[in-house]
Design an enzyme around this catalytic site. Sequence first.
Site, PDB file in Angstrom:
ATOM      1  N   ASN A  97     -17.745   8.795   8.851  1.00  0.00           N
ATOM      2  CA  ASN A  97     -17.949   7.354   8.676  1.00  0.00           C
ATOM      3  C   ASN A  97     -18.353   6.679   9.988  1.00  0.00           C
ATOM      4  OD1 ASN A  97     -15.338   6.628   6.178  1.00  0.00           O
ATOM      5  ND2 ASN A  97     -17.275   7.725   6.020  1.00  0.00           N
ATOM      6  N   ARG A  99      -9.631   9.554   3.962  1.00  0.00           N
ATOM      7  CA  ARG A  99      -8.430  10.311   3.600  1.00  0.00           C
ATOM      8  C   ARG A  99      -8.226  11.527   4.489  1.00  0.00           C
ATOM      9  NH1 ARG A  99      -8.756  12.330  -1.889  1.00  0.00           N
ATOM     10  NH2 ARG A  99     -10.998  11.961  -1.828  1.00  0.00           N
ATOM     11  N   THR A 100      -9.207  11.837   5.321  1.00  0.00           N
ATOM     12  CA  THR A 100      -9.079  12.934   6.279  1.00  0.00           C
ATOM     13  C   THR A 100      -9.732  12.512   7.590  1.00  0.00           C
ATOM     14  OG1 THR A 100     -11.197  13.996   5.745  1.00  0.00           O
ATOM     15  CG2 THR A 100      -9.277  14.628   4.401  1.00  0.00           C
ATOM     16  N   SER A 142      -8.109 -13.098   1.098  1.00  0.00           N
ATOM     17  CA  SER A 142      -8.809 -11.996   0.454  1.00  0.00           C
ATOM     18  C   SER A 142      -8.921 -12.272  -1.039  1.00  0.00           C
ATOM     19  CB  SER A 142      -8.027 -10.697   0.696  1.00  0.00           C
ATOM     20  OG  SER A 142      -8.529  -9.617  -0.048  1.00  0.00           O
ATOM     21  N   TYR A 201       0.849  -1.193   0.000  1.00  0.00           N
ATOM     22  CA  TYR A 201       0.000   0.000   0.000  1.00  0.00           C
ATOM     23  C   TYR A 201       0.888   1.247   0.000  1.00  0.00           C
ATOM     24  CZ  TYR A 201      -4.453  -2.412   0.961  1.00  0.00           C
ATOM     25  OH  TYR A 201      -5.586  -3.187   0.889  1.00  0.00           O
TER      26      TYR A 201
END
Length: 356
Positions: free
Chosen positions: A306, A298-299, A161, A64
């Site tokens: 969320n 992302r913030t 996964s 990642y």
Amino acid sequence: MSGALTLDTYRLLGRSGLRVSPLSLGTMTFGADWGWGADKDEARKIFDTYLDRGGNFIDTASQYTNGTSEQLLGEFTADNRESLVLATKYTMLRRPGDPNSGGNNRKSMFASVEASLRKLNTDYIDLLYLHAWDFMTPVDEILRGMDDLVRSGKVLYVGISDAPAWQVARMQTIADLRGWSPLIALQIEYSLAERTVERDLIPMARELGLGVIPWSPLAGGVLTGKYTRADLVHEGAGSPEGTRKDVVAAQGSLTEQALDIADVVKEVAAELGKTPAQVALAWTLRNPGVTSPIIGARTATQLEDNLGALDVEFDAAQLIRLEQASAIQLGFPHDMLARPMTRNVISGDLKVVGRS
């Protein structure tokens, strides 16, 4: 789902005693290497916000943001490593041109784990996933390698996964018969916009003791309402680099059908006084096979939004609208076996209660 959840309303992960938060913190956004992630300071805010609310389940992968995600987590977890459940994955190519630096084989697995341990600055990985099925490596090679890592103490639990249901079922059966470490988690794409996993993958996971960890529960942001039909002409790139829209288009998440579903999500959100992201996440949490959807903020502001999914309550009419907007055909043999005629010739008029 009844009653509000919190991040410290911990759940057992699959057939294990490992306790994890009902929402997992995804860290594919940690690092700006791919052009759309969070820088170090913002990543730290996201991490601290999640932990401050009681979260303990962190998800990353070997490559990642070209390894930056694991490196940042190695810094962020220096003072609280033991209290966290840290999951990473192996499979992604680490050195272009070297065929054995990626894939599911034993060499790739062991080298990737050693590299992850160094970047994460830890002696062990709580949960190691096979990241994606390579259609080449024998299942006994994978399982034996995973079991050896567990026996060595470098890995505590193993999962899988993005693999076919029949292969996962086969692996779990072999692990049970040979006394090897069982798979305890299944990471798959699952959202209102991607429900095909309800055919076999989720029922298989429930039957065989794998906790389901959905990735992209917001369909790459499509279900938040951030994209419009004008974005349908956007072409995706062949790598995770570029813009977030590039990635979403490349994943196939940006479709007319997904935007239609997003419209219904927005309507329900308006009725509830919630955001579309909260509604979409809350819907995934209703599935009894789901343990902990991954949120990839992302913030810190996005993360806070969320987390509001944990106290969303739907009424019956709202659930019906969401289900109808996103419904899929289960296909054969599921649809055939559910027909009244089929049930009648199997059981007649007997009142038989079966497992779901």
